[in-house]
Design an enzyme around this catalytic site. Structure first.
Site, PDB file in Angstrom:
ATOM      1  N   CYS A 156       0.808  -1.224   0.000  1.00 38.05           N
ATOM      2  CA  CYS A 156       0.000   0.000   0.000  1.00 38.05           C
ATOM      3  C   CYS A 156       0.840   1.273   0.000  1.00 38.05           C
ATOM      4  CB  CYS A 156      -0.983   0.003   1.161  1.00 38.05           C
ATOM      5  SG  CYS A 156      -0.245  -0.140   2.804  1.00 38.05           S
ATOM      6  N   HIS A 182      -1.921   2.153   7.083  1.00 34.66           N
ATOM      7  CA  HIS A 182      -2.415   2.124   5.705  1.00 34.66           C
ATOM      8  C   HIS A 182      -2.262   3.528   5.134  1.00 34.66           C
ATOM      9  CE1 HIS A 182      -4.294   0.545   2.223  1.00 34.66           C
ATOM     10  NE2 HIS A 182      -5.410   1.211   2.331  1.00 34.66           N
ATOM     11  N   ASP A 239      -8.712   4.841  -2.931  1.00 31.92           N
ATOM     12  CA  ASP A 239      -7.754   3.818  -2.524  1.00 31.92           C
ATOM     13  C   ASP A 239      -7.357   3.003  -3.753  1.00 31.92           C
ATOM     14  OD1 ASP A 239      -6.372   1.589  -1.518  1.00 31.92           O
ATOM     15  OD2 ASP A 239      -7.421   1.710   0.393  1.00 31.92           O
TER      16      ASP A 239
END
Length: 643
Positions: free
Chosen positions: A299, A326, A343
């Site tokens: 990520c 995250h 995202d």
């Protein structure tokens, strides 16, 4: 005013930045001040040489010895340095008088501390001089006096790390503003193709909802997200061995090379191959320019590179850091006058409650960083504000607000009054959004898609819908060395033919993993199929088969399946085993896939994405079939051999 450390008579520096610098421990102060004085003295000695007037933000000495130190970068700004795209620059017309003034304050404090240290060493005093605690006159940084010294030290250390992260991330995002880097990113992005798709979808969207505020840029953002996820970037769980192409597992990290450090990869993972005893290096690059080349990571790499791509295309974008591990991106929608959560790992947009509700994350601090500002956006991503408040213990709220205000004041000092007013108006709109009641939307209820199952499970981000069924050979199947499974969507029933025609009722009862899918029966049209849940941008479904536990390995696998897409819907079927991934045909015929062999487990997976308008979810359908038909839409035949 704060008294100088170790002296009851010395006057404090008449500079806020230097005062901040002085609150560090003596060891930290001496190291940072030495580097600051080196930078400044070079300018004073060589006022006409350009090379001494700029400091590269990615420079190792700067990033490790100054960037994390409280007040150090502020001293540079107070001297007259300005923030460029990749460097801090001392302009030609900047005041050398101001530079010397701040320099002399730092040098004076440095001499006092060095003298005090020497006196202490000469006297052999058993008293230890410490200045790690904040000044008593700084109430916002006062630690609870009821805590013992060890606990106080731990609180201060936690706060210091948190503040260093804010400062370093705020500087990092300036790299996205580098014109040459944006140009390099644009060369990777099929902008015209994405714009054409966005134009077509906008026409369709307005046919459905004439009053929609969504414009072409909003739809272009969705296309960019989908391209980045499906065509450009790759998720890395573990690298295949570069020698034998076999599976690897994580071992202790490896030391970074000079080339790694050049691209801001201070951490290098060791993906070790047990078969050939080879260490495969996986540098965790933090420079988005390098990520345009490698196009892989987890990520951190995904959000880093995607934020750059957004800026390159022309979106106002900011990098979002979640302290519970995250990162993602936000993009400002001019049409909707608000920031949209994006995202890239999950290919989702405007689903801010996904993490708290869908993944079950215990949120605490979520911060947005852009070229113009830092914003605490935690409240956009939570509908459980009281729970979040109870977990915000890393830093006092007053200190956090003060720090963010100070960072923004420095960053925005060169902005026009119009731009400052625009940012203020946006913040007011955000604050209203933050305190407004929230309820989960479709697409915010599912678990995480990106990453291996073990990795997601360890993080507590598994979809609660998942049954995690794993098919293993029964005694009969072990004896016959054959596994044969079918699924009939009309009857909604699996048949395990190779195990006495065992029936398994319900499509979910045979699944290993699933995200945002449901079984849709259209009684009026007499049609049944599996599709994404209404409102979801993507979904997937997996079946898993394992045989190593009974002493077998897969010799060959054959699969028959079917799917149907409409408009711009996309479905991708794959067989996955370790690092081997093979595309599967979905033409209602049984095909053999010899590429999956000599392994002990395999996953059959279908990924659904795309589609147009309000019914985009319906534009990807698995096993579409008439209710009057009686045909198996899924068939899997696996031949085994002994391990």
């Amino acid at each position: 005013m704060m008294a100088a450390v170790g002296s009851s008579t010395a006057q404090p520096p008449r500079s806020r930045a230097v005062s901040e610098l002085c609150q560090n421990s003596t060891e930290t102060f001496l190291e940072a001040s030495q580097l600051l004085l080196t930078y400044v003295d070079n300018i004073i000695r060589h006022p006409n040489e350009e090379k001494y007037r700029s400091i590269r933000i990615g420079n190792r000495a700067f990033s490790t010895r100054l960037l994390p130190v409280r007040g150090a970068v502020e001293c540079l700004f107070e001297m007259g340095f300005e923030e460029g795209e990749t460097h801090l620059v001392f302009p030609k017309d900047a005041s050398l008088t101001q530079l010397r003034k701040v320099r002399d304050l730092i040098a004076g404090e440095r001499n006092r501390r060095l003298n005090r240290t020497n006196q202490t060493e000469r006297s052999g005093s058993s008293e230890r001089v410490t200045d790690t605690q904040p000044a008593a006159s700084q109430p916002s940084r006062t630690v609870d006096s009821n805590l013992d010294p060890t606990a106080q030290s731990a609180v201060m250390a936690t706060e210091s790390v948190f503040l260093k992260t804010l400062q370093s991330t705020f500087l990092h995002v300036m790299i996205y503003e580098n014109p040459s880097l944006q140009k390099k990113a644009l060369a990777c992005i099929p902008v015209q193709e994405l714009k054409k798709k966005a134009e077509e979808k906008l026409v369709q969207a307005h046919k459905i909802d004439r009053d929609s505020l969504v414009n072409e840029q909003d739809i272009l953002l969705l296309e960019l997200l989908n391209w980045f996820k499906c065509d450009f970037f790759q998720w890395v769980n573990s690298l295949p061995c570069s020698k034998c192409e076999g599976p690897t597992e994580a071992k202790n990290n490896l030391p970074p090379s000079e080339e790694d450090l050049r691209w801001d990869a201070s951490r290098v993972e060791n993906h070790f191959c047990n078969k050939c005893q080879f260490s495969n290096r996986f540098p965790r690059y933090n420079n988005p320019e390098k990520l345009l080349e490698t196009r892989r990571g987890r990520c951190g790499e995904w959000a880093n590179c995607f934020t750059l791509c957004c800026r390159a295309v022309g979106f106002e974008a900011r990098y979002i850091l979640d302290s519970t591990d995250h990162v993602w991106t936000e993009v400002y929608s001019l049409a909707q006058q608000r920031w949209l959560h994006c995202d890239p790992c999950e290919n989702v947009c405007d689903k801010p409650l996904l993490y708290e509700i869908g993944w079950g994350k215990k949120l605490s601090y979520i911060t947005a960083f852009s070229k113009d500002e830092v914003v605490d956006v935690t409240w956009r991503y939570s509908c459980k504000h009281e729970e979040v408040l109870s977990r915000r213990t890393k830093i006092q709220e007053a200190v956090l607000r003060e720090t963010i205000n100070d960072l923004n004041k420095v960053r925005q000092q060169s902005l026009t009054e119009g731009r400052k007013r625009e940012l203020l108006e946006r913040i007011i709109v955000e604050l209203v959004e933050f305190i407004s009641p929230k309820t989960p939307k479709p697409g915010e209820l599912g678990g995480r898609l990106s990453g291996s199952l073990a990795w997601r499970a360890a993080r507590g981000e598994i979809d609660l819908e998942s049954k995690e069924v794993i098919f293993t050979p029964s005694e009969k199947e072990k004896s016959s060395k054959c596994f044969h499974l079918t699924y009939n969507i009309v009857e909604d029933c699996y048949t395990r033919i190779s195990s006495n025609n065992e029936k398994i009722i319900g499509w979910k009862e045979g699944l290993w993993k699933m995200q945002s899918l449901w079984r849709k029966v259209e009684s009026d049209w007499k049609i049944v199929y599996l599709a994404r849940k209404e409102g979801s941008l993507s979904g997937f479904i997996c079946w898993k088969f394992e045989c190593g536990s009974v002493g077998l390995k897969i010799e060959n696998i054959s699969v028959k399946t079917s799917s149907r897409t409409f408009q711009s819907g996309r479905i991708r079927w794959q067989l996955c085993s370790g690092n081997t991934v093979i595309d599967v045909n979905a033409d209602k015929s049984l095909h053999s896939y010899s590429g999956i062999a000599n392994v002990t487990e395999v996953v059959l997976k279908a990924e659904l994405s795309g589609g147009d308008g309000q019914i985009a979810w319906q534009h990807t359908q698995l096993f579409r079939q008439s209710l009057n038909e009686d045909e198996n839409c899924l068939e899997i035949v696996i031949k085994f051999s002994d391990l």
